[in-house]
Motif scaffolding. Structure first.
Motif, short mmCIF file in Angstrom:
data_model
loop_
_atom_site.label_atom_id
_atom_site.label_comp_id
_atom_site.label_asym_id
_atom_site.label_seq_id
_atom_site.Cartn_x
_atom_site.Cartn_y
_atom_site.Cartn_z
N GLN A 1 0.83 -1.19 0.00
CA GLN A 1 0.00 0.00 0.00
C GLN A 1 0.87 1.25 0.00
N VAL A 2 0.24 2.36 -0.34
CA VAL A 2 0.93 3.64 -0.34
C VAL A 2 0.01 4.69 0.25
N GLN A 3 0.57 5.57 1.05
CA GLN A 3 -0.18 6.70 1.59
C GLN A 3 0.28 7.98 0.91
N LEU A 4 -0.67 8.84 0.57
CA LEU A 4 -0.38 10.03 -0.22
C LEU A 4 -0.80 11.29 0.53
N VAL A 5 0.07 12.30 0.51
CA VAL A 5 -0.23 13.57 1.17
C VAL A 5 0.12 14.71 0.22
N GLU A 6 -0.93 15.48 -0.15
CA GLU A 6 -0.71 16.61 -1.05
C GLU A 6 -0.36 17.88 -0.28
N SER A 7 0.31 18.79 -0.96
CA SER A 7 0.61 20.10 -0.41
C SER A 7 0.83 21.07 -1.57
N GLY A 8 0.84 22.36 -1.24
CA GLY A 8 1.15 23.36 -2.25
C GLY A 8 -0.02 24.15 -2.78
N GLY A 9 -1.22 23.81 -2.34
CA GLY A 9 -2.37 24.57 -2.79
C GLY A 9 -2.41 25.95 -2.17
N ALA A 23 3.47 13.69 -1.56
CA ALA A 23 4.48 12.84 -0.93
C ALA A 23 3.89 11.46 -0.66
N ALA A 24 4.61 10.44 -1.07
CA ALA A 24 4.14 9.07 -0.91
C ALA A 24 4.98 8.34 0.12
N SER A 25 4.32 7.54 0.93
CA SER A 25 5.03 6.71 1.89
C SER A 25 5.34 5.36 1.24
N GLY A 26 6.17 4.59 1.88
CA GLY A 26 6.46 3.26 1.37
C GLY A 26 7.62 3.24 0.39
N ARG A 27 8.04 2.06 0.06
CA ARG A 27 9.22 1.88 -0.77
C ARG A 27 8.90 1.52 -2.20
N ASP A 73 9.53 12.27 -8.94
CA ASP A 73 10.89 11.97 -8.54
C ASP A 73 10.82 10.70 -7.71
N ASN A 74 11.12 9.58 -8.31
CA ASN A 74 10.98 8.29 -7.62
C ASN A 74 11.98 8.15 -6.47
N ALA A 75 13.10 8.84 -6.57
CA ALA A 75 14.08 8.78 -5.47
C ALA A 75 13.56 9.49 -4.23
N LYS A 76 12.69 10.49 -4.44
CA LYS A 76 12.12 11.25 -3.33
C LYS A 76 10.69 10.83 -3.01
N ALA A 97 -3.48 10.59 -6.92
CA ALA A 97 -3.97 9.22 -6.84
C ALA A 97 -2.93 8.27 -7.44
N GLY A 98 -2.96 7.04 -6.96
CA GLY A 98 -2.01 6.06 -7.47
C GLY A 98 -2.63 4.68 -7.56
#
Length: 124
Positions: A1-9, A23-27, A73-76, A97-98
């Motif tokens: 699973q992945v958790q997503l958090v938006e910002s910048g609005g 920003a996504a959590s997980g590897r 940026d997959n590294a980030k 969304a992912g």
């Protein structure tokens, strides 16, 4: 699973720019096709842009083509949406969304993971 958090609005005048981040959590972020959607009050959630796992291919709604740029940026573990030449009709809550395999990247129901959304307001 992945958790997503938006910002910048935020609030911006017409013609201005904003950059949204997700920003996504997980590897396993690089395993997910990612998209941006938006929803204005009283309207359905609409496709904005999508990007493939490697970032090699991008897709845009006609209404934003030439003004918005999706990138990752997959590294980030981060997804971006650069929004230029903003218009009042771009006002909406923007969601990232992912999904591992959304099959139809235009359809929000195909994405299994969603952020909480970030408000973008463009004044005239």
């Amino acid at each position: 699973q992945v958790q997503l958090v938006e910002s910048g609005g935020g609030l911006v005048q017409a013609g201005g720019s904003l950059r949204l981040s997700c920003a996504a959590s997980g590897r396993t972020f690089s395993s997910y096709v990612m998209g941006w959607f938006r929803q204005a009050p009283g309207k359905e959630r609409d496709f904005v842009a999508a990007i493939t796992r490697s970032g090699a291919y991008t897709y845009y709604a006609d209404s934003v083509k030439g003004r918005f740029t999706i990138s990752r940026d997959n590294a980030k573990n981060t997804l971006y949406l650069q929004m230029n030449s903003l218009k009042p009709e771009d006002t909406a809550v923007y969601y990232c969304a992912g999904d591992l395999d959304p099959s139809n990247y235009l359809d929000p129901s195909r994405y299994g993971f969603w952020g909480q959304g970030t408000q973008v307001t463009v004044s005239s």
